[in-house]
Scaffold this motif. Structure first.
Motif, short mmCIF file in Angstrom:
data_model
loop_
_atom_site.label_atom_id
_atom_site.label_comp_id
_atom_site.label_asym_id
_atom_site.label_seq_id
_atom_site.Cartn_x
_atom_site.Cartn_y
_atom_site.Cartn_z
N UNK A 1 10.16 80.46 34.21
CA UNK A 1 11.02 80.53 35.07
C UNK A 1 12.23 80.54 34.46
N UNK A 2 12.50 81.55 33.65
CA UNK A 2 13.76 81.75 32.74
C UNK A 2 14.83 82.80 32.77
N UNK A 3 14.47 83.98 33.65
CA UNK A 3 15.06 84.82 33.72
C UNK A 3 15.17 85.26 35.13
N UNK A 4 16.20 85.39 35.92
CA UNK A 4 16.35 85.80 37.27
C UNK A 4 17.24 86.84 37.67
N UNK A 5 17.18 87.54 38.75
CA UNK A 5 17.99 88.69 39.37
C UNK A 5 18.26 87.79 40.87
N UNK A 6 19.39 87.69 41.25
CA UNK A 6 19.83 87.53 42.30
C UNK A 6 20.65 88.52 43.32
N UNK B 1 7.63 93.35 46.88
CA UNK B 1 6.49 92.64 46.40
C UNK B 1 7.08 91.43 46.06
N UNK B 2 8.00 91.35 45.10
CA UNK B 2 8.52 90.01 44.67
C UNK B 2 9.30 89.29 45.85
N UNK B 3 9.98 89.98 46.66
CA UNK B 3 10.62 89.35 48.06
C UNK B 3 9.40 88.70 48.80
N UNK C 1 15.87 86.57 45.37
CA UNK C 1 15.66 86.01 44.19
C UNK C 1 14.39 86.52 43.56
N UNK C 2 14.74 87.09 42.37
CA UNK C 2 13.50 88.09 41.81
C UNK C 2 13.37 87.04 40.26
N UNK C 3 12.17 86.59 40.01
CA UNK C 3 11.80 86.00 38.80
C UNK C 3 11.51 87.10 37.75
#
Length: 124
Positions: A56-61, A12-14, A42-44
């Motif tokens: 937009x402060x925390x991400x997983x790549x 869903x995020x993608x 890139x997942x917020x």
């Protein structure tokens, strides 16, 4: 959380790229152009933390690149951090990195574990 649910959330995020924020799009653009990424998510994950809606402060790549060949994991992470130096200095508070070579990615199950829930702020 089940693997299927995690996978569904990740998919869903993608698929939400068209609804991505400025920071997310900048991260995506920099990693694709600099690392010539073969695969990139890139997942917020900001919604999991005590931040305002839409933050937009925390991400997983999750990034797969030939440029990681021969580099230790710490050097891969340092490379990604260096590429995103400006974002990390101007608002991105947390960055989780999964950095693999194309061979490692192909040999993996391609399932990226969910990040843990926030333990700070109002979410205690």
């Amino acid at each position: 959380m089940s693997i299927a649910l995690r996978s569904g959330i990740s998919n869903f995020c993608r698929n939400m790229c068209s609804m991505s924020g400025v920071v997310e799009n900048t991260i995506r653009s920099k990693l694709v152009s600099t690392l010539e990424a073969k695969h990139l998510d890139v997942i917020n994950e900001s919604y999991m933390h005590n931040v305002p809606k839409g933050a937009e402060t925390h991400f997983k790549v999750v990034v797969v690149s030939d440029k990681f060949d021969g580099l230790t994991l710490i050097k891969r992470h340092r490379l990604v951090n260096d590429i995103l130096k400006e974002e990390l200095q101007t608002g991105v508070h947390a960055l989780s990195i999964v950095a693999k070579t194309p061979k490692q990615w192909e040999e993996s199950d391609k399932i990226v574990e969910s990040s843990p829930n926030c333990k700070g702020g109002f979410g205690k």
